[in-house]
Design a protein around this motif. Sequence first.
Motif, short mmCIF file in Angstrom:
data_model
loop_
_atom_site.label_atom_id
_atom_site.label_comp_id
_atom_site.label_asym_id
_atom_site.label_seq_id
_atom_site.Cartn_x
_atom_site.Cartn_y
_atom_site.Cartn_z
N ASP A 1 41.64 50.62 44.99
CA ASP A 1 40.67 49.78 45.71
C ASP A 1 41.37 48.89 46.73
O ASP A 1 42.58 48.63 46.62
CB ASP A 1 39.91 48.88 44.71
CG ASP A 1 38.88 49.67 43.91
OD1 ASP A 1 38.47 50.75 44.38
OD2 ASP A 1 38.50 49.19 42.83
N HIS B 1 36.54 46.81 47.78
CA HIS B 1 35.95 46.13 46.64
C HIS B 1 35.39 44.75 46.95
O HIS B 1 34.36 44.35 46.40
CB HIS B 1 37.00 46.02 45.52
CG HIS B 1 36.41 45.63 44.21
ND1 HIS B 1 36.20 44.32 43.83
CD2 HIS B 1 35.92 46.39 43.19
CE1 HIS B 1 35.64 44.29 42.64
NE2 HIS B 1 35.47 45.53 42.23
N ALA C 1 48.93 47.67 37.64
CA ALA C 1 47.74 47.33 36.85
C ALA C 1 46.66 46.81 37.79
O ALA C 1 46.94 46.36 38.91
CB ALA C 1 48.10 46.26 35.83
N ALA C 2 45.42 46.85 37.33
CA ALA C 2 44.30 46.28 38.10
C ALA C 2 44.49 44.76 38.20
O ALA C 2 45.19 44.16 37.38
CB ALA C 2 42.98 46.61 37.42
N TYR D 1 39.57 38.71 47.18
CA TYR D 1 40.27 38.18 46.01
C TYR D 1 40.95 36.88 46.41
O TYR D 1 41.81 36.87 47.29
CB TYR D 1 41.32 39.20 45.55
CG TYR D 1 42.00 38.86 44.24
CD1 TYR D 1 41.43 39.23 43.02
CD2 TYR D 1 43.21 38.18 44.22
CE1 TYR D 1 42.06 38.94 41.82
CE2 TYR D 1 43.85 37.88 43.01
CZ TYR D 1 43.26 38.27 41.82
OH TYR D 1 43.88 37.97 40.62
N THR E 1 34.34 35.19 39.48
CA THR E 1 33.31 36.23 39.57
C THR E 1 32.18 35.75 40.48
O THR E 1 32.11 34.57 40.80
CB THR E 1 32.69 36.54 38.18
OG1 THR E 1 32.19 35.31 37.65
CG2 THR E 1 33.68 37.15 37.23
N GLY F 1 37.85 44.56 40.02
CA GLY F 1 37.44 45.82 39.41
C GLY F 1 38.47 46.30 38.41
O GLY F 1 39.46 45.61 38.13
N SER F 2 38.26 47.50 37.90
CA SER F 2 39.16 48.00 36.85
C SER F 2 40.26 48.91 37.41
O SER F 2 41.15 49.32 36.68
CB SER F 2 38.33 48.77 35.82
OG SER F 2 37.61 49.78 36.50
N LYS F 3 40.18 49.22 38.70
CA LYS F 3 41.21 50.10 39.28
C LYS F 3 42.32 49.27 39.91
O LYS F 3 42.09 48.12 40.29
CB LYS F 3 40.57 50.96 40.37
CG LYS F 3 39.58 51.97 39.87
CD LYS F 3 39.08 52.79 41.03
CE LYS F 3 37.92 53.66 40.58
NZ LYS F 3 37.08 54.06 41.69
N GLU G 1 41.11 39.21 36.84
CA GLU G 1 39.93 38.59 37.47
C GLU G 1 40.08 37.06 37.41
O GLU G 1 40.23 36.49 36.34
CB GLU G 1 38.66 39.03 36.75
CG GLU G 1 37.42 38.64 37.49
CD GLU G 1 36.22 39.49 37.09
OE1 GLU G 1 35.82 40.36 37.88
OE2 GLU G 1 35.72 39.30 35.97
N ASN H 1 48.50 41.63 40.86
CA ASN H 1 49.21 42.78 40.23
C ASN H 1 49.57 43.92 41.18
O ASN H 1 50.54 44.62 40.93
CB ASN H 1 48.40 43.37 39.06
CG ASN H 1 48.41 42.46 37.84
OD1 ASN H 1 49.36 41.69 37.66
ND2 ASN H 1 47.38 42.52 37.03
#
Length: 537
Positions: free
Chosen positions: A248, A271, A346-347, A274, A353, A220-222, A350, A289
């Motif tokens: 997240d 989320h 930082a987020a 990962y 996906t 995600g972006s958070k 990625e 990160n």
Amino acid sequence: MFCYQCQETAKNEGCTMRGVCGKSGETSDLQDLLIYLLKGISIKGEKAEMVDRKAGRFIAEGLFATITNANFDNDRFAELIQQALKIRHAMPMDAAENLHDSVTWTADGMDAFLEKAKSVGVLATENEDIRSLRELVVYGLKGLAAYAEHAAVLDFEDDVLYAFMMEALASTTRDLSVDELVALTMKTGEMGVKTMAILDQANTETYGNPEMTEVNIGAGSKPGILISGHDLKDMEELLEQTQGTGVDVYTHGEMLPANYYPAFKKYDHFHGNYGNAWWKQGEEFTTFNGPILMTTNCIVPVKEAYKDRIYTTNTVGYPGVAHIADRPEDGKKDFSAIVEQAKTCAAPVEIETGTITGGFAHHQVMQLADKVVDAVKSGAIKRFVVMAGCDGRHKTRDYYKDVAETLPKDTVILTAGCAKYRYNKLELGDIGGIPRVLDAGQCNDSYSLAVIAMKLQEVFGLDDINDLPISYDIAWYEQKAVIVLLALLFLGVKGIRLGPTLPAFLSANVVKVLVDNFDIKPIGEVEADVAAMMEGK
Ligand code: FS2
Ligand code: SF4
């Protein structure tokens, strides 16, 4: 040092200079001494009229701390040794002659500990077969202790488990015959089944039954916190403490199955997963990160890239890495330092996906039981292949991916543990809506696979569990896999393939006992193994 407890042991013989895992000789020696003192506590404990729960819990924690990739911190082991001496000292015992040295030996300080450790390690047992069986029991106990400890964290404890740990550890100090040790090994398997049943109860009564779930594997972006290991209580408290913070939560490795529990799925900021299995953490923790929380094994030597944002808790330890203290009685752990750090990060980058599907613990599979039974009866499902267990670094583990790809389309893979990362992102399809890979959860949830097998045995009215169309192609790495294996043997499962190598701690004669009684075999070539499994061999 001498350590041969895991699958990656040097030359499949033993680590003698430094562990392939990164464990130093000193850490290994301190672990040996701790185990030795746990035996002393056990000798005292098994004689007590009532099970000493405090001592039992300490034994479980101590054993857990010595599992591969759990703790690399010498200071922590010195503390545990001091604690062991204290606990042992406080336990009553009638004066008797010829008390075992593990009951009487005492000293203080790192130098004295390291000196003593030289004479109490694995090689102190000279007879190779006795050593092999003793260590098989001890490694099984380490796995059992880990599962007992997970259950205890959720307030599910059974003194029978502590009593057995004491009985078994004490037995390894005595001159038992090979037959007696084989019997003790089987009893360890029996208690392994019991422990896993208690843990299953603890997990499902606390967090609900895992359910079929599509887990997001993208980023995600958070900013995020990555949580790894097996401890669901930490998962719960981390989710609570991150709610509404803009941070997240992601799982890594063996924490992936947390995504399947109703109690955790309700959090919007949970989320997904990962990355992959434990051995890929070097790269994946770097690109994540944000902060990483290691709740149990498996931590590997920590890279500078994330040394200032990785945290250990429970039995995990690594020198120079921040440690989150135990929860106070009736209180919660304090993860605020991790949350605050996450806000500054930082987020995650990625790295992949899409989604993966899991959540097929026994309850969910039983809900699909009619479908599954019909598919077996109609021939749509020809065979189940249990490919549970561990992942690891060895290239030879590609075997499991290749088996998954080679198995005919009318087979279903039942899995648990981190071995699944070898094939859970492949497009293997489904059979009439039943996914071809059914992930029951963590290695802790291997019990589910046994429940499913026993249920199918009942449904098909079979006398012998081995008459089911199920083959076992198990991957092992560390000692939790040892207790899972012993549990399967206790349940009477025969013909298990074990890889990528047979354990170095099994002597030739002990392997022969396992082959003669259980038809255990090493993995072979992919095509030949698949063909044999399809013939029920
Ligand atoms: Fe993965 Fe194997 Fe789960 Fe370990 S399934 S390496 O035993 O605790 O992890
Ligand atoms: Fe070697 Fe495995 Fe022991 Fe580490 S845990 S020292 S790799 S045998």
